[in-house]
Design an enzyme around this catalytic site. Structure first.
Site, PDB file in Angstrom:
ATOM      1  N   ARG A 110       0.845  -1.184   0.000  1.00  0.00           N
ATOM      2  CA  ARG A 110       0.000   0.000   0.000  1.00  0.00           C
ATOM      3  C   ARG A 110       0.879   1.231   0.000  1.00  0.00           C
ATOM      4  O   ARG A 110       1.701   1.398   0.901  1.00  0.00           O
ATOM      5  CB  ARG A 110      -0.873  -0.059   1.261  1.00  0.00           C
ATOM      6  CG  ARG A 110      -2.145   0.685   1.155  1.00  0.00           C
ATOM      7  CD  ARG A 110      -3.003   0.363   2.342  1.00  0.00           C
ATOM      8  NE  ARG A 110      -2.406   0.776   3.602  1.00  0.00           N
ATOM      9  CZ  ARG A 110      -3.101   1.083   4.676  1.00  0.00           C
ATOM     10  NH1 ARG A 110      -4.420   1.006   4.649  1.00  0.00           N
ATOM     11  NH2 ARG A 110      -2.518   1.449   5.783  1.00  0.00           N
ATOM     12  N   THR A 114      -0.898   7.615  -0.925  1.00  0.00           N
ATOM     13  CA  THR A 114      -2.201   7.501  -1.592  1.00  0.00           C
ATOM     14  C   THR A 114      -3.060   6.392  -0.994  1.00  0.00           C
ATOM     15  O   THR A 114      -4.267   6.351  -1.219  1.00  0.00           O
ATOM     16  CB  THR A 114      -2.011   7.191  -3.084  1.00  0.00           C
ATOM     17  OG1 THR A 114      -1.389   5.891  -3.192  1.00  0.00           O
ATOM     18  CG2 THR A 114      -1.143   8.226  -3.763  1.00  0.00           C
ATOM     19  N   ASP A 206       1.015  -3.014  12.313  1.00  0.00           N
ATOM     20  CA  ASP A 206       1.248  -3.531  10.961  1.00  0.00           C
ATOM     21  C   ASP A 206       1.594  -5.017  11.078  1.00  0.00           C
ATOM     22  O   ASP A 206       2.636  -5.383  11.633  1.00  0.00           O
ATOM     23  CB  ASP A 206       2.414  -2.748  10.312  1.00  0.00           C
ATOM     24  CG  ASP A 206       2.648  -3.183   8.870  1.00  0.00           C
ATOM     25  OD1 ASP A 206       2.621  -2.319   7.994  1.00  0.00           O
ATOM     26  OD2 ASP A 206       2.848  -4.410   8.630  1.00  0.00           O
ATOM     27  N   ASP A 209       4.993  -6.153   9.784  1.00  0.00           N
ATOM     28  CA  ASP A 209       6.092  -5.770  10.683  1.00  0.00           C
ATOM     29  C   ASP A 209       6.134  -6.670  11.919  1.00  0.00           C
ATOM     30  O   ASP A 209       7.202  -7.076  12.375  1.00  0.00           O
ATOM     31  CB  ASP A 209       5.936  -4.313  11.131  1.00  0.00           C
ATOM     32  CG  ASP A 209       6.294  -3.326  10.020  1.00  0.00           C
ATOM     33  OD1 ASP A 209       6.966  -3.736   9.048  1.00  0.00           O
ATOM     34  OD2 ASP A 209       5.896  -2.150  10.124  1.00  0.00           O
TER      35      ASP A 209
HETATM   36  C1  PRP Z   1      -0.977  -4.144   4.746  1.00  0.00           C
HETATM   37  C2  PRP Z   1      -1.815  -5.370   5.019  1.00  0.00           C
HETATM   38  C3  PRP Z   1      -2.698  -5.459   3.805  1.00  0.00           C
HETATM   39  C4  PRP Z   1      -2.918  -4.014   3.454  1.00  0.00           C
HETATM   40  C5  PRP Z   1      -4.264  -3.593   3.980  1.00  0.00           C
HETATM   41  O1  PRP Z   1       0.068  -4.475   3.913  1.00  0.00           O
HETATM   42  O2  PRP Z   1      -1.083  -6.554   5.231  1.00  0.00           O
HETATM   43  O3  PRP Z   1      -2.109  -6.143   2.716  1.00  0.00           O
HETATM   44  O4  PRP Z   1      -1.885  -3.251   4.110  1.00  0.00           O
HETATM   45  O5  PRP Z   1      -4.536  -2.292   3.585  1.00  0.00           O
HETATM   46  P1  PRP Z   1      -5.707  -1.912   2.602  1.00  0.00           P
HETATM   47  O6  PRP Z   1      -6.905  -2.738   2.982  1.00  0.00           O
HETATM   48  O7  PRP Z   1      -5.899  -0.444   2.888  1.00  0.00           O
HETATM   49  O8  PRP Z   1      -5.257  -2.158   1.197  1.00  0.00           O
HETATM   50  P2  PRP Z   1       1.236  -3.437   3.560  1.00  0.00           P
HETATM   51  O9  PRP Z   1       0.877  -2.608   2.372  1.00  0.00           O
HETATM   52  O10 PRP Z   1       1.634  -2.708   4.796  1.00  0.00           O
HETATM   53  O11 PRP Z   1       2.403  -4.403   3.076  1.00  0.00           O
HETATM   54  P3  PRP Z   1       3.233  -5.475   3.923  1.00  0.00           P
HETATM   55  O12 PRP Z   1       2.311  -6.657   4.184  1.00  0.00           O
HETATM   56  O13 PRP Z   1       4.347  -5.824   3.011  1.00  0.00           O
HETATM   57  O14 PRP Z   1       3.674  -4.822   5.219  1.00  0.00           O
END
Ligand code: PRP
Length: 215
Positions: A110, A114, A206, A209
């Site tokens: 994400r 944005t 997160d 993380d």
């Molecule tokens: C987080 C989470 C989801 C997403 C949720 O991933 O694991 O995939 O955000 O957000 P959304 O519903 O608003 O799209 P992230 O982008 O942090 O990536 P990561 O798993 O690599 O930390």
């Protein structure tokens, strides 16, 4: 036990004292990365038990040490699609329970400004159309990532899709209801809301993380 939620007909809330207790520990900031991973595995097993409860089976003949008899085996292929990274934290446990499942990986992150999902990796097994597909991501926040994942999987032929989450925000559930109303969202909790940065409140931070120690 699966609980329906009047406001969100797409949600299958998996409500069980053991899941609620383990999720509470997952949320605590005092929980270490190692314990978080263990708890997520345990919750995943309890949730998949419910998610797979309508999977078809067929009769098979076997022989016990004493005599011939019949038993059951799954009569469908299952494809797991973890969303990288956090979806990986639930995938191993699902494979323990459904050992013949194949795994497709979808890399989506994400954009922090944005909040839109950016695709960086996709490797899917064949035969999506004839398989039960489980899309795995512990966090449903804005819903942008999971909605994009489902759109991509539908284009690749998937017809029977379920989402396996841990914590879902109302905003993300609504987004899925709007974009893909027929897709069931299995979650252990519906949280309060998103903060301005798109983090689920109260949430658990997160998940990627916390699984991989990158915070
Ligand atoms: C987080 C989470 C989801 C997403 C949720 O991933 O694991 O995939 O955000 O957000 P959304 O519903 O608003 O799209 P992230 O982008 O942090 O990536 P990561 O798993 O690599 O930390």
């Amino acid at each position: 036990m699966i609980v329906s939620v009047k406001e969100f007909p797409n949600v299958r809330l998996v409500n069980h004292p053991l899941i609620r207790q383990k999720l509470t520990l997952c949320r605590s900031k005092q929980t270490t990365n190692q314990t978080f991973r263990l708890l997520l595995n345990e919750i995943t097993a309890l949730m998949v038990y419910e998610l797979a409860s309508d999977y078809p089976t067929r009769r098979v003949e076997i022989e016990t040490p004493l005599q011939k008899t019949t038993g059951d085996e799954l009569a469908t292929d299952v494809i797991l699609v973890p969303i990288l990274r956090a979806g990986l934290g639930m995938t191993h446990e699902v494979m323990q329970l459904i050992p013949r499942a194949r795994v497709g990986h979808l890399g989506l992150y994400r954009d922090e400004t944005t909040l839109l999902p950016i695709k960086y990796y996709s490797k899917l097994p064949p035969n999506l159309a004839d398989s039960e597909v489980i899309v795995i991501d512990p966090m449903l926040a804005t819903g942008g990532s999971l909605s994009a994942a489902v759109t991509l999987l539908k284009k690749a032929g998937a017809r029977r899709i379920k989402l396996l989450c841990l914590v879902a925000a109302p905003e993300g559930i609504r987004r899925m209801l709007n974009d893909h109303p027929e897709i069931p969202v299995f979650t252990a909790a519906i949280d309060e809301k998103l903060n301005p940065r798109g983090f689920i409140l109260p949430g658990l931070g997160d998940a990627g993380d916390r699984l991989f120690g990158t915070a």
